[in-house]
Design a protein around this motif. Sequence first.
Motif, PDB file in Angstrom:
ATOM      1  N   LEU A 157       0.851  -1.184   0.000  1.00 52.10           N
ATOM      2  CA  LEU A 157       0.000   0.000   0.000  1.00 52.10           C
ATOM      3  C   LEU A 157       0.892   1.240   0.000  1.00 52.10           C
ATOM      4  O   LEU A 157       1.800   1.357   0.820  1.00 52.10           O
ATOM      5  CB  LEU A 157      -0.907   0.017   1.237  1.00 52.10           C
ATOM      6  CG  LEU A 157      -1.890  -1.136   1.374  1.00 52.10           C
ATOM      7  CD1 LEU A 157      -2.757  -0.936   2.617  1.00 52.10           C
ATOM      8  CD2 LEU A 157      -2.771  -1.256   0.137  1.00 52.10           C
ATOM      9  N   HIS A 158       0.633   2.117  -0.915  1.00 53.29           N
ATOM     10  CA  HIS A 158       1.458   3.315  -1.042  1.00 53.29           C
ATOM     11  C   HIS A 158       0.642   4.541  -0.661  1.00 53.29           C
ATOM     12  O   HIS A 158      -0.552   4.632  -0.936  1.00 53.29           O
ATOM     13  CB  HIS A 158       1.992   3.447  -2.464  1.00 53.29           C
ATOM     14  CG  HIS A 158       2.827   2.280  -2.898  1.00 53.29           C
ATOM     15  ND1 HIS A 158       4.112   2.070  -2.444  1.00 53.29           N
ATOM     16  CD2 HIS A 158       2.550   1.242  -3.742  1.00 53.29           C
ATOM     17  CE1 HIS A 158       4.599   0.972  -2.988  1.00 53.29           C
ATOM     18  NE2 HIS A 158       3.670   0.441  -3.772  1.00 53.29           N
ATOM     19  N   SER A 159       1.304   5.470  -0.007  1.00 51.01           N
ATOM     20  CA  SER A 159       0.646   6.689   0.429  1.00 51.01           C
ATOM     21  C   SER A 159       1.606   7.856   0.261  1.00 51.01           C
ATOM     22  O   SER A 159       2.832   7.676   0.238  1.00 51.01           O
ATOM     23  CB  SER A 159       0.219   6.572   1.901  1.00 51.01           C
ATOM     24  OG  SER A 159      -0.274   7.805   2.388  1.00 51.01           O
ATOM     25  N   ALA A 160       1.033   9.051   0.158  1.00 51.09           N
ATOM     26  CA  ALA A 160       1.870  10.253   0.061  1.00 51.09           C
ATOM     27  C   ALA A 160       2.591  10.529   1.371  1.00 51.09           C
ATOM     28  O   ALA A 160       3.585  11.267   1.405  1.00 51.09           O
ATOM     29  CB  ALA A 160       1.015  11.455  -0.328  1.00 51.09           C
ATOM     30  N   HIS A 161       2.112   9.919   2.446  1.00 56.08           N
ATOM     31  CA  HIS A 161       2.703  10.141   3.770  1.00 56.08           C
ATOM     32  C   HIS A 161       3.155   8.809   4.356  1.00 56.08           C
ATOM     33  O   HIS A 161       2.407   7.825   4.342  1.00 56.08           O
ATOM     34  CB  HIS A 161       1.693  10.819   4.698  1.00 56.08           C
ATOM     35  CG  HIS A 161       1.145  12.104   4.156  1.00 56.08           C
ATOM     36  ND1 HIS A 161       1.826  13.301   4.216  1.00 56.08           N
ATOM     37  CD2 HIS A 161      -0.028  12.370   3.520  1.00 56.08           C
ATOM     38  CE1 HIS A 161       1.110  14.252   3.656  1.00 56.08           C
ATOM     39  NE2 HIS A 161      -0.020  13.714   3.215  1.00 56.08           N
TER      40      HIS A 161
END
Length: 452
Positions: free
Chosen positions: A41-45
């Motif tokens: 899972l990728h997130s900006a934060h």
Amino acid sequence: MRNVLKIMFSSLITMLFISTASREGVFASNDIKVVLHGESLHSAHSPIMKNNAVLVPFTDIFATLGFKVSYDPAAKSITGVNTNTDTVVNLTVNQKTARINNMPYSLPSAPEIINGVTYVPLRFIGEAGNHQVRWYSGPKIVALYANENLFPVSIGGKFGYINSQGKVIIDYQTRFTDAYHFNEGLAIVYSGGKFTGFINQKGKIVIPKDNYYDAKAFSEGLAAYRTLSTVSKYGYMDLTGTSIIPPQFNKANPFSEGLAAVQIGTKYGYINADGKVVIKALYDSAADFSEGLALVSFQGKYLYLDKKGTVVVNTNYSQASPFHSGLAAVQKGSKFGFIDKSGQLTIPAVYDAVHSFAEGLAAVKVDGKAGYIDPTGKQVIPFTFEAASDFHDGLAAAESLEKTGFINKAGEWVIAPTLSWAEPFHNGLSYAYSDDSEVYINQLGKIVWRQH
């Protein structure tokens, strides 16, 4: 998949222990990976670690797990609703009490706003979404996967998976000619006799074969593998399929209690999750760590090492096994008994064959009959069986008149001995053979799946 029931001297199952490193304060880390059903899972934060808990931005994780989310800026409260599971989650910034369907739950770390981003504890949200949540300190991965246990089945050479009620969850796949049990949310599959990769609980290949020649099951977030160009050497990958420890070992065991036994040259030692050799490769054989100790052999003698490589128990027995319930089975002459962690023979070597302790009891055999003893050596189930195996999920397979059934810890037949053979119960089902076909049975003895 078949495992004929016969009592024997064996090391059996090692216990796993995983914990996060203790550290106070808050820090963001690009090194922490969040994996859902085998996919990153990728997130900006970046995730945040606080008080041994991983926190993530609430909008990302709620949406990913199927929750519709709302935020009240005045009350600083977060509400997530999952209509598929009829679950309503309520959290409030800076408060350590959350609610699931109005039931209060205590949080290790409260939701908080950092640099304008609202973070929530990942474990709480994942478990509210009916997922298992595991932290692997070695590869620094938080893995989420379905609570539902799946079991491999085959019909006509096609493999699929059922749940504990016998319902087909992953349909029989012509492309899979062999399939293994799930470990840590992933299962190994083969096609045409060749390694295909790992699938998740939805049947999707999430770690493809690519350059891998084969791999072993995951343990503590890592799996041993070989590549097409390094068939003779093993390395380790993490749950994303990323190589963490390059291929360099002749043999590689699963990680257990933070360490893995590996063969370097002709000798065995132990590495940590970074691939660093922490116990030198000096030994002729090496077993997995169990209850803080590892069984090794050196110049014909069996020794038990602690995690610093110090010899804790030096034995003079012809055979030995790992510790379980504080005791280890050993062979003295032609008989078997048990030693404690000081090396004392606390249960005399009077048995013809033994199993290690499991769920507080050990199967032992005398004069052709098997029964069970407790850790004091007291007989608690009489020697009336032709063969007996370990207790799993509260039941043990036993044999009478050349047929297999299951007994409880009182020695009573819970499932009558009518089976040709049966494997131990695992997550509520046993794989067995009945009436000329392979079956899965539940703990009531009901057949939930039969091979047609």
